[in-house]
Design a protein around this motif. Sequence first.
Motif, mmCIF file in Angstrom:
data_model
loop_
_atom_site.group_PDB
_atom_site.id
_atom_site.type_symbol
_atom_site.label_atom_id
_atom_site.label_comp_id
_atom_site.label_asym_id
_atom_site.label_seq_id
_atom_site.Cartn_x
_atom_site.Cartn_y
_atom_site.Cartn_z
ATOM 1 N N CYS A 120 0.780 -1.054 -0.101
ATOM 2 C CA CYS A 120 0.107 -0.051 -0.034
ATOM 3 C C CYS A 120 0.795 1.281 0.250
ATOM 4 C CB CYS A 120 -0.961 -0.005 1.170
ATOM 5 S SG CYS A 120 -2.283 -1.207 1.091
ATOM 6 N N LEU A 131 -1.753 -0.913 -5.045
ATOM 7 C CA LEU A 131 -2.974 -1.024 -4.263
ATOM 8 C C LEU A 131 -3.759 -2.483 -4.835
ATOM 9 C CD1 LEU A 131 -4.464 2.415 -3.793
ATOM 10 C CD2 LEU A 131 -2.761 0.750 -2.559
ATOM 11 N N GLN A 132 -3.741 -2.399 -6.154
ATOM 12 C CA GLN A 132 -4.534 -3.811 -6.608
ATOM 13 C C GLN A 132 -3.722 -5.025 -6.301
ATOM 14 O OE1 GLN A 132 -7.453 -4.025 -8.391
ATOM 15 N NE2 GLN A 132 -7.131 -6.218 -8.062
ATOM 16 N N LYS A 156 -4.537 -5.775 -2.569
ATOM 17 C CA LYS A 156 -5.991 -6.645 -2.532
ATOM 18 C C LYS A 156 -5.783 -7.934 -3.242
ATOM 19 C CE LYS A 156 -9.675 -7.157 -5.264
ATOM 20 N NZ LYS A 156 -10.632 -6.783 -6.529
ATOM 21 N N LEU A 212 -5.695 -1.066 3.606
ATOM 22 C CA LEU A 212 -6.067 -1.097 2.192
ATOM 23 C C LEU A 212 -6.988 0.095 1.878
ATOM 24 C CD1 LEU A 212 -5.806 -1.859 -0.861
ATOM 25 C CD2 LEU A 212 -7.661 -3.636 -0.411
ATOM 26 N N CYS A 262 -6.142 3.600 -0.217
ATOM 27 C CA CYS A 262 -7.212 4.137 -1.220
ATOM 28 C C CYS A 262 -7.519 5.570 -1.087
ATOM 29 C CB CYS A 262 -8.337 3.398 -1.379
ATOM 30 S SG CYS A 262 -8.130 1.588 -1.993
ATOM 31 N N SER A 263 -7.618 6.159 0.297
ATOM 32 C CA SER A 263 -7.856 7.436 0.606
ATOM 33 C C SER A 263 -6.623 8.306 0.311
ATOM 34 C CB SER A 263 -8.013 7.596 2.060
ATOM 35 O OG SER A 263 -8.431 8.901 2.706
ATOM 36 N N ARG A 269 -4.689 7.788 -2.181
ATOM 37 C CA ARG A 269 -4.496 7.576 -3.602
ATOM 38 C C ARG A 269 -5.786 7.908 -4.554
ATOM 39 N NH1 ARG A 269 1.129 6.608 -4.829
ATOM 40 N NH2 ARG A 269 1.900 5.438 -3.022
ATOM 41 N N GLU A 297 -8.504 6.290 -4.914
ATOM 42 C CA GLU A 297 -8.943 5.003 -5.587
ATOM 43 C C GLU A 297 -10.361 4.667 -5.200
ATOM 44 O OE1 GLU A 297 -8.004 3.260 -7.991
ATOM 45 O OE2 GLU A 297 -5.994 3.924 -8.379
ATOM 46 N N LEU A 319 -11.940 0.847 -5.426
ATOM 47 C CA LEU A 319 -11.159 -0.213 -4.725
ATOM 48 C C LEU A 319 -11.513 -0.050 -3.020
ATOM 49 C CD1 LEU A 319 -9.282 -2.491 -4.993
ATOM 50 C CD2 LEU A 319 -7.573 -1.116 -4.818
ATOM 51 N N ALA A 320 -11.753 1.420 -2.774
ATOM 52 C CA ALA A 320 -12.051 1.887 -1.456
ATOM 53 C C ALA A 320 -13.333 1.405 -1.035
ATOM 54 C CB ALA A 320 -11.864 3.474 -1.303
ATOM 55 N N ILE A 335 -13.056 10.216 0.931
ATOM 56 C CA ILE A 335 -12.778 10.162 -0.222
ATOM 57 C C ILE A 335 -13.936 10.623 -1.087
ATOM 58 C CG2 ILE A 335 -12.634 8.171 -1.998
ATOM 59 C CD1 ILE A 335 -11.618 6.522 0.158
#
Length: 343
Positions: A214, A219-220, A223, A241, A245-246, A248, A250, A253-254, A278
């Motif tokens: 992370c 991130l992917q 996951k 994760l 995501c926050s 980046r 995303e 994904l978030a 987000i």
Amino acid sequence: MQTSLVGYYSSVGNLADAHRVFDEMPTKNVVSWTVLISAYVDNQKPNVAIKLFRVMHMSNVDPDQVTLTVVLSACADLGALDVGKWIHKLIRTNKKLNKDLSLYNALLNMYTKCGDIETAKVLFDNIRDKDVTTWTSMITGYAIHGRAKEALALFKQMTDTKIVPNDVTFIGVLMACSHVCNVDDGKHYFKKMVHFYGIKPRMSHYGCMVDLLCRAGCLQEAKDFILEMPVKANAVLWRTLLGACSIRGEIDLAEEARGRLMEFEENLAGDDVIMGNIYASKGIWDKKEITRGRINERRVPGCSWIEVGSEINEFVAADCDHPFACMIYEVIENLMGNMRDYV
């Protein structure tokens, strides 16, 4: 028998009865004091443990190395460096004390967790016969303070001296890799832990790997790593994760990570805070308001500790129970007024 009862009540989390039995003892020796102090440390009340140690000291009961090891653990949990230094002074001046390796390891652990990494290094260098716990404490200390280069160099030095690392050692090593976003080294050490040393990964190791991926922006991959684990991931991994995501931005994904967190009983308001931020950053205000409503329904105040004059003070949000609450709020009001004047 009464000391054994204190230990029993502690083991089942009944501190009230443990303390009651202790108070009923006609005479109290170092063992009974140590058992009670340990009871509070084991039940996540290190602040009370340190206060009891002070009472024990003022009662002219001399602590042994076990007592000091336990209370140093409480200092490490609280980050109470001044109290830890005071205890270190007691250890140095007590000529009769059995200063074994466990005691020095507890001192080392206290200094690393309380942020005094330089004193920890001096202490580490002065310990002659180091065991795996000694090496691990120093490696983890370097890792916690973002000094990955020193942590990994110390790990190499440790293995060169034929000290076999354990599972906790590798937590420190993986943390060091995480702090500098060194994905390749992290994967290397994770595989070495499993295939060379035959250590079965615990959730903490998986957590370090997820944190590493992370931080590096993978991130992917993080996951996929979570989903491919041989054990079911806990809330901490999905929360890691979600936090990434926050940062980046995303959102898809978030939302998936937040959905996974909803499956756990431990449903924290902080998860919705992150999700709401987000949504706000993307201008999705309707979903932001929904998450805000969920936050208000179940927010639980957090707890903070601060060390002032070697005394540990505990606070929660909007706290009015502290004996100096009026004075504290008066100072806050003055500070707020000064800030408004500058604006």
